[in-house]
Design a protein around this motif. Sequence first.
Motif, mmCIF file in Angstrom:
data_model
loop_
_atom_site.group_PDB
_atom_site.id
_atom_site.type_symbol
_atom_site.label_atom_id
_atom_site.label_comp_id
_atom_site.label_asym_id
_atom_site.label_seq_id
_atom_site.Cartn_x
_atom_site.Cartn_y
_atom_site.Cartn_z
ATOM 1 N N TYR A 98 -8.457 -1.447 -4.146
ATOM 2 C CA TYR A 98 -8.383 -0.116 -4.743
ATOM 3 C C TYR A 98 -9.442 0.002 -5.827
ATOM 4 O O TYR A 98 -9.756 -0.981 -6.524
ATOM 5 N N TYR B 278 -7.613 3.212 -0.342
ATOM 6 C CA TYR B 278 -7.970 1.799 -0.462
ATOM 7 C C TYR B 278 -8.856 1.410 0.720
ATOM 8 O O TYR B 278 -8.974 2.146 1.714
ATOM 9 N N THR C 240 0.804 -1.218 0.000
ATOM 10 C CA THR C 240 0.000 0.000 0.000
ATOM 11 C C THR C 240 0.844 1.280 0.000
ATOM 12 O O THR C 240 0.354 2.330 -0.406
ATOM 13 N N VAL D 162 -6.391 -5.903 0.527
ATOM 14 C CA VAL D 162 -6.764 -4.508 0.322
ATOM 15 C C VAL D 162 -7.399 -4.375 -1.048
ATOM 16 O O VAL D 162 -7.148 -5.191 -1.952
#
Length: 333
Positions: free
Chosen positions: A268, A255, A243, A266
């Motif tokens: 996005y 995110y 990240t 994660v």
Amino acid sequence: MKNSQKGFIVPVLLIIIALLVVGGGVYVYESKKTETPIVVDTETQQSNQVQQQTNTQTSNTQQNSQNNEGAITYASANLSATPTTGVSPLTVNFEGQIKVPYNQRGRAIMFFGDGVSDVMFRSGPDLFSEKWTHTFNKSGEYDAIMVLTSVQDVDSDIQVMNNPYYSKNLVIKKVHISVKSSPTTQTYTNAQYAFSVNYPQDWKTPTTYFDPYLKWSISNFGSEGFSIDALSPEKGYTLEKFTTGAWFHGPNDPYTNTVIGGRSAVRYDLIFPQYGRGESSQPLGYTRTIQYGVITPNGSILTIYYEKSFKTQAEAQAADLSKADQYITWIKF
């Protein structure tokens, strides 16, 4: 001689007058005695009659109330099913209920929609229910229908046929059942990066190559599909490095946290302009990319992409890309 006759006539007249007076009095007395009315307490008698009539009406009302307890003036039916959608073979639990007017006779027929039927029979006035368990073995769209039929007027004193809410042989309840085909899947497994993907059998064979890391992609012979980039565990990547480092996304791009295959990940949601060759200042279109990052059990890092192209940025922002979240459920570790 005349004097003696006068003396005799006077007493005789007095006697006759006296007899007439006494006889007339007796006659008047007897007449009055006969004509004297008998006095009756009519108020009390009328009160007793009203009370007796009221008691009779109350008794009849109570009896009618007992006979018509729970009576309704129109036939009714209900039908429910659980579940209403699923994959074949799909087992569905049905419950049907019918209620017909007092002294009416109702007959309900249950059609499951796949050529199978059943019958339930009940005389009113109580609510009657029946349950069925039926299995739909083939995929398709089915209308399960319960029809309340053969309703007959068996009591001429009940004028239910005049009720506008009552329609003979026209009480119908329907539940729609949607049965989908069982999906046949294939599994791609990569032991080096410790992940697998269960994808539909009718999708295109995945493309796999190394340059220098794994690049894997799959599609349905159309515009739907996704791709995976993988780095080996020797790189020592973590989600924090993913990240904050310079990746396909920028280090400052927002995110959200999510889960893939039971492991922390994660997500996005990014939009990039597309430029043609040359020095054009206006983008030719926009690409919206849903990107995921996850660390596999052996320390490899996967970057998963789902992309769509649009003419304008507004179209890209408004598009529904929720299929990306569906596709990542295919990934297992």
